[in-house]
Write a protein that holds these residues in place. Structure first.
Motif, PDB file in Angstrom:
ATOM      1  N   LEU A 277       0.677 -22.816  23.016  1.00  0.00           N
ATOM      2  CA  LEU A 277      -0.035 -22.296  21.851  1.00  0.00           C
ATOM      3  C   LEU A 277      -1.440 -22.884  21.790  1.00  0.00           C
ATOM      4  O   LEU A 277      -2.414 -22.171  21.497  1.00  0.00           O
ATOM      5  N   ASN A 278      -1.557 -24.155  22.083  1.00  0.00           N
ATOM      6  CA  ASN A 278      -2.860 -24.811  22.124  1.00  0.00           C
ATOM      7  C   ASN A 278      -3.763 -24.166  23.181  1.00  0.00           C
ATOM      8  O   ASN A 278      -4.943 -23.873  22.934  1.00  0.00           O
ATOM      9  N   ARG A 279      -3.202 -23.920  24.357  1.00  0.00           N
ATOM     10  CA  ARG A 279      -3.980 -23.284  25.431  1.00  0.00           C
ATOM     11  C   ARG A 279      -4.379 -21.858  25.060  1.00  0.00           C
ATOM     12  O   ARG A 279      -5.484 -21.409  25.390  1.00  0.00           O
ATOM     13  N   ALA A 280      -3.487 -21.158  24.366  1.00  0.00           N
ATOM     14  CA  ALA A 280      -3.781 -19.784  23.953  1.00  0.00           C
ATOM     15  C   ALA A 280      -4.916 -19.750  22.935  1.00  0.00           C
ATOM     16  O   ALA A 280      -5.801 -18.889  23.001  1.00  0.00           O
ATOM     17  N   VAL A 281      -4.902 -20.683  21.998  1.00  0.00           N
ATOM     18  CA  VAL A 281      -5.968 -20.751  20.988  1.00  0.00           C
ATOM     19  C   VAL A 281      -7.308 -21.037  21.649  1.00  0.00           C
ATOM     20  O   VAL A 281      -8.337 -20.460  21.281  1.00  0.00           O
ATOM     21  N   ILE A 282      -7.312 -21.931  22.633  1.00  0.00           N
ATOM     22  CA  ILE A 282      -8.550 -22.225  23.354  1.00  0.00           C
ATOM     23  C   ILE A 282      -9.037 -20.980  24.109  1.00  0.00           C
ATOM     24  O   ILE A 282     -10.238 -20.672  24.120  1.00  0.00           O
ATOM     25  N   ALA A 283      -8.116 -20.249  24.717  1.00  0.00           N
ATOM     26  CA  ALA A 283      -8.480 -19.022  25.441  1.00  0.00           C
ATOM     27  C   ALA A 283      -9.014 -17.955  24.497  1.00  0.00           C
ATOM     28  O   ALA A 283      -9.858 -17.136  24.876  1.00  0.00           O
ATOM     29  N   LEU A 284      -8.547 -17.967  23.261  1.00  0.00           N
ATOM     30  CA  LEU A 284      -8.961 -16.966  22.276  1.00  0.00           C
ATOM     31  C   LEU A 284     -10.458 -17.024  21.995  1.00  0.00           C
ATOM     32  O   LEU A 284     -11.070 -16.017  21.627  1.00  0.00           O
ATOM     33  N   SER A 285     -11.042 -18.194  22.202  1.00  0.00           N
ATOM     34  CA  SER A 285     -12.466 -18.362  21.871  1.00  0.00           C
ATOM     35  C   SER A 285     -13.407 -17.730  22.891  1.00  0.00           C
ATOM     36  O   SER A 285     -14.605 -17.624  22.638  1.00  0.00           O
ATOM     37  N   ASP A 286     -12.868 -17.303  24.031  1.00  0.00           N
ATOM     38  CA  ASP A 286     -13.711 -16.781  25.111  1.00  0.00           C
ATOM     39  C   ASP A 286     -13.179 -15.429  25.571  1.00  0.00           C
ATOM     40  O   ASP A 286     -12.058 -15.338  26.072  1.00  0.00           O
ATOM     41  N   ARG A 287     -13.957 -14.389  25.402  1.00  0.00           N
ATOM     42  CA  ARG A 287     -13.528 -13.040  25.797  1.00  0.00           C
ATOM     43  C   ARG A 287     -13.135 -12.972  27.278  1.00  0.00           C
ATOM     44  O   ARG A 287     -12.257 -12.214  27.661  1.00  0.00           O
ATOM     45  N   GLU A 288     -13.804 -13.780  28.098  1.00  0.00           N
ATOM     46  CA  GLU A 288     -13.509 -13.753  29.530  1.00  0.00           C
ATOM     47  C   GLU A 288     -12.129 -14.327  29.849  1.00  0.00           C
ATOM     48  O   GLU A 288     -11.606 -14.139  30.946  1.00  0.00           O
ATOM     49  N   GLN A 289     -11.538 -15.034  28.887  1.00  0.00           N
ATOM     50  CA  GLN A 289     -10.208 -15.605  29.090  1.00  0.00           C
ATOM     51  C   GLN A 289      -9.101 -14.715  28.521  1.00  0.00           C
ATOM     52  O   GLN A 289      -7.951 -15.139  28.426  1.00  0.00           O
ATOM     53  N   ALA A 290      -9.452 -13.484  28.183  1.00  0.00           N
ATOM     54  CA  ALA A 290      -8.455 -12.555  27.630  1.00  0.00           C
ATOM     55  C   ALA A 290      -7.249 -12.375  28.569  1.00  0.00           C
ATOM     56  O   ALA A 290      -6.099 -12.353  28.096  1.00  0.00           O
TER      57      ALA A 290
ATOM     58  N   ALA B  52       1.825 -16.473  18.381  1.00  0.00           N
ATOM     59  CA  ALA B  52       1.465 -15.801  19.632  1.00  0.00           C
ATOM     60  C   ALA B  52       1.306 -14.304  19.411  1.00  0.00           C
ATOM     61  O   ALA B  52       0.384 -13.676  19.967  1.00  0.00           O
ATOM     62  N   HIS B  53       2.171 -13.702  18.620  1.00  0.00           N
ATOM     63  CA  HIS B  53       2.072 -12.269  18.331  1.00  0.00           C
ATOM     64  C   HIS B  53       0.790 -11.960  17.555  1.00  0.00           C
ATOM     65  O   HIS B  53       0.174 -10.911  17.771  1.00  0.00           O
ATOM     66  N   THR B  54       0.412 -12.855  16.643  1.00  0.00           N
ATOM     67  CA  THR B  54      -0.844 -12.661  15.912  1.00  0.00           C
ATOM     68  C   THR B  54      -2.017 -12.649  16.889  1.00  0.00           C
ATOM     69  O   THR B  54      -2.929 -11.824  16.781  1.00  0.00           O
ATOM     70  N   MET B  55      -2.002 -13.556  17.869  1.00  0.00           N
ATOM     71  CA  MET B  55      -3.083 -13.586  18.855  1.00  0.00           C
ATOM     72  C   MET B  55      -3.063 -12.364  19.758  1.00  0.00           C
ATOM     73  O   MET B  55      -4.122 -11.861  20.169  1.00  0.00           O
ATOM     74  N   GLU B  56      -1.878 -11.845  20.060  1.00  0.00           N
ATOM     75  CA  GLU B  56      -1.798 -10.612  20.844  1.00  0.00           C
ATOM     76  C   GLU B  56      -2.407  -9.449  20.067  1.00  0.00           C
ATOM     77  O   GLU B  56      -3.098  -8.592  20.650  1.00  0.00           O
ATOM     78  N   GLU B  57      -2.169  -9.406  18.755  1.00  0.00           N
ATOM     79  CA  GLU B  57      -2.763  -8.347  17.936  1.00  0.00           C
ATOM     80  C   GLU B  57      -4.285  -8.471  17.934  1.00  0.00           C
ATOM     81  O   GLU B  57      -4.998  -7.463  18.001  1.00  0.00           O
ATOM     82  N   ILE B  58      -4.790  -9.707  17.839  1.00  0.00           N
ATOM     83  CA  ILE B  58      -6.229  -9.934  17.890  1.00  0.00           C
ATOM     84  C   ILE B  58      -6.797  -9.484  19.232  1.00  0.00           C
ATOM     85  O   ILE B  58      -7.841  -8.838  19.308  1.00  0.00           O
ATOM     86  N   LEU B  59      -6.062  -9.809  20.295  1.00  0.00           N
ATOM     87  CA  LEU B  59      -6.486  -9.434  21.655  1.00  0.00           C
ATOM     88  C   LEU B  59      -6.582  -7.916  21.804  1.00  0.00           C
ATOM     89  O   LEU B  59      -7.565  -7.394  22.345  1.00  0.00           O
ATOM     90  N   LEU B  60      -5.580  -7.214  21.289  1.00  0.00           N
ATOM     91  CA  LEU B  60      -5.560  -5.764  21.390  1.00  0.00           C
ATOM     92  C   LEU B  60      -6.689  -5.124  20.578  1.00  0.00           C
ATOM     93  O   LEU B  60      -7.351  -4.182  21.023  1.00  0.00           O
ATOM     94  N   GLU B  61      -6.903  -5.663  19.389  1.00  0.00           N
ATOM     95  CA  GLU B  61      -7.930  -5.092  18.516  1.00  0.00           C
ATOM     96  C   GLU B  61      -9.329  -5.300  19.071  1.00  0.00           C
ATOM     97  O   GLU B  61     -10.239  -4.506  18.816  1.00  0.00           O
ATOM     98  N   ASN B  62      -9.509  -6.375  19.845  1.00  0.00           N
ATOM     99  CA  ASN B  62     -10.839  -6.690  20.356  1.00  0.00           C
ATOM    100  C   ASN B  62     -11.000  -6.390  21.830  1.00  0.00           C
ATOM    101  O   ASN B  62     -11.961  -6.828  22.463  1.00  0.00           O
ATOM    102  N   ALA B  63     -10.052  -5.632  22.377  1.00  0.00           N
ATOM    103  CA  ALA B  63     -10.122  -5.290  23.806  1.00  0.00           C
ATOM    104  C   ALA B  63     -11.297  -4.343  24.083  1.00  0.00           C
ATOM    105  O   ALA B  63     -11.665  -3.529  23.250  1.00  0.00           O
TER     106      ALA B  63
END
Length: 215
Positions: free
Chosen positions: A129-142, A204-215
């Motif tokens: 979860l920590n690694r996922a949050v860090i990845a969330l800050s950078d679009r290139e880490q999607a 994690a599901h919340t971050m997946e929703e964020i990822l999808l919305e900002n794809a």
């Protein structure tokens, strides 16, 4: 003015990462707490306090994060999703605190293989979860984020399966009233442990929703 806006946007991710740092530390302390139960010289009280201190520290970070949400004109991600995410993360640490405090509440003096395995899965999920949050800050880490979230989901599934096996084992063994009480308290304890992973899965599901919305 522009520099201030950019700085604020970065602060959101800094606070999220700081919160999950406390989450990882709390999960590590909980793992050490449960793994060492029953061992001579085990510092149970100190480890419980360590979990509680991390939860308190994370609460302060959450408060700063929510204050920033209210004060910021723009946010790097949808405002409601950011609010949901910080609450999801905070619930995970709150549940870890419940696990730690249950040691004294239920007078659990010894660990079980199942409790140790569940604590290990929770620690792994919090680290992801920590690694996922860090990845969330950078679009290139999607792409990395898209891999990490399902891994958290898989750990939660493992924990749920393990809990069912553990509870079946508890109630399969016949015994006296004391054994029945032990089974009841351990059942509740296992449920609380698995709730940590449920919380990780939800975040994690919340971050997946964020990822999808900002794809």
């Amino acid at each position: 003015m522009l520099n201030n806006v950019i700085s604020q946007r970065g602060t959101f991710f800094i606070l999220l990462a700081a919160h999950t740092d406390r989450l990882v530390a709390g999960a590590s302390a909980t793992l050490r707490l449960i793994t060492g139960l029953g061992n001579e010289g085990h510092q149970t009280a100190l480890l419980i306090e360590e979990v509680n201190l991390n939860e308190t520290s994370a609460d302060a970070i959450k408060a700063d994060f929510i204050r920033l949400l209210y004060e910021s004109f723009t946010t790097p991600i949808n405002r409601d999703q950011l609010h949901t995410l910080i609450l999801d993360l905070d619930r995970v640490l709150n549940t870890l605190q419940s696990v730690a405090n249950a040691i004294n509440m239920y007078s659990i003096g010894n660990s079980t293989p199942e409790a140790r395995a569940l604590a290990s899965l929770a620690s792994d999920a919090c680290l992801l979860l920590n690694r996922a949050v860090i990845a969330l800050s950078d679009r290139e880490q999607a792409p990395r984020l898209a891999v990490l979230c399902p891994q958290i989901d898989a750990l939660e599934s493992q924990a749920s399966d393990l809990m069912r096996e553990a509870i079946t084992k508890l109630f399969r063994e016949e015994g006296d009233e004391q054994a029945a009480w032990h089974a009841m308290k351990m059942r509740r304890f296992y449920f609380t442990q698995v709730a940590v992973l449920h919380g990780c899965k939800r975040a994690a599901h919340t971050m997946e929703e964020i990822l999808l919305e900002n794809a």
